[in-house]
Every structure is written in C-alpha cells, then in structure tokens.
Design a protein around this motif. Sequence first.
Motif, mmCIF file in Angstrom:
data_model
loop_
_atom_site.group_PDB
_atom_site.id
_atom_site.type_symbol
_atom_site.label_atom_id
_atom_site.label_comp_id
_atom_site.label_asym_id
_atom_site.label_seq_id
_atom_site.Cartn_x
_atom_site.Cartn_y
_atom_site.Cartn_z
ATOM 1 N N THR A 5 0.805 -1.218 0.000
ATOM 2 C CA THR A 5 0.000 0.000 0.000
ATOM 3 C C THR A 5 0.836 1.265 0.000
ATOM 4 O O THR A 5 0.318 2.349 -0.213
ATOM 5 N N ARG A 6 2.118 1.124 0.243
ATOM 6 C CA ARG A 6 3.017 2.285 0.221
ATOM 7 C C ARG A 6 4.404 1.815 -0.191
ATOM 8 O O ARG A 6 4.717 0.622 -0.094
ATOM 9 N N PRO A 7 5.237 2.731 -0.643
ATOM 10 C CA PRO A 7 6.559 2.349 -1.164
ATOM 11 C C PRO A 7 7.569 2.021 -0.057
ATOM 12 O O PRO A 7 8.377 2.845 0.341
ATOM 13 N N VAL A 8 7.496 0.806 0.436
ATOM 14 C CA VAL A 8 8.469 0.316 1.414
ATOM 15 C C VAL A 8 9.392 -0.685 0.720
ATOM 16 O O VAL A 8 9.090 -1.132 -0.392
ATOM 17 N N PRO A 9 10.513 -1.037 1.357
ATOM 18 C CA PRO A 9 11.420 -1.991 0.713
ATOM 19 C C PRO A 9 10.710 -3.277 0.279
ATOM 20 O O PRO A 9 9.847 -3.790 0.987
ATOM 21 N N TYR A 10 11.075 -3.739 -0.890
ATOM 22 C CA TYR A 10 10.633 -5.001 -1.489
ATOM 23 C C TYR A 10 9.223 -4.983 -2.067
ATOM 24 O O TYR A 10 8.806 -5.973 -2.662
ATOM 25 N N VAL A 11 8.479 -3.896 -1.934
ATOM 26 C CA VAL A 11 7.134 -3.851 -2.506
ATOM 27 C C VAL A 11 7.198 -3.939 -4.027
ATOM 28 O O VAL A 11 6.463 -4.714 -4.641
ATOM 29 N N ALA A 12 8.067 -3.162 -4.647
ATOM 30 C CA ALA A 12 8.176 -3.200 -6.110
ATOM 31 C C ALA A 12 8.592 -4.589 -6.576
ATOM 32 O O ALA A 12 7.991 -5.149 -7.505
#
Length: 127
Positions: free
Chosen positions: A45-52
């Motif tokens: 839901t937000r750009p945190v490490p490993y989301v992409a």
Amino acid sequence: TAIRPFIDAPSSQVQIAGNVAGAAGLVGDLDRFYEAWEEVSRLATRPVPYVAAALISVAEGAHALHLTRQGLEAANKGYQFAQQRQEVTEERRAIELLEKLRLGTPPPPCRDPPENSGTWRTRCWNV
C-alpha cells in the motif's frame, strides 16, 4: 506458509509473498498464486522496501500463467513503486516484463526440476 507467524516485518512479509506468487505461477498453481497475490496486495500500500520487487514477481507469475491483464496490472504498480523508491533494477525488470506482456511474448516453457529435488519435486510435479 509455516514460517509466516515468525516474520512480522511488513517488508519481509511482502517479499516472501511475492516470491511465493512468482513461484506458484511458474509451477502452474493458480490457487497458491492468487492467495499470494492477495497477500502482496494487502501489504503493498506504500513504497516500502521489497514492494516493487514483490509486485513484479506477482507479474512474472501471472505471465507464466498466461494472465496478461493481471500481469500488466501488477507490473505497472510495481514499476510505480520502483520509481518512487528510485529502485533502478526493479524499474528495468518491470519495463522488460511489461514489454513481454504487451507484445504477447509467451512465457518460457516449464522445465522439469532436477532429479535430486526430492519431496518438492513430488509435490509440485506429481511425479
């Protein structure tokens, strides 16, 4: 998965779920793919490490399952998060996958696992 109760960092949880989604797609396990994708979606839901990376792994699993629309959706979202976090490697990974999906490039053919892969081989390939 059995280890999930011991991992409470959202960045680790999303990374694991993304890996599961990608692997499930590669072995043709549609139920496990959708289950893992749901987990990634809940956490991404937000750009945190490993989301992409997790979203791009979902897109790779979708591509392997010939789910083009779903693959495009996950790869686009992964690309957006990669841009926000300035993750150049993940941006490139997303762009390459988006191109394959848009061109209709078929996924690589499934290969049999190594003979010495034991229980995993039996469970995934029903050998």
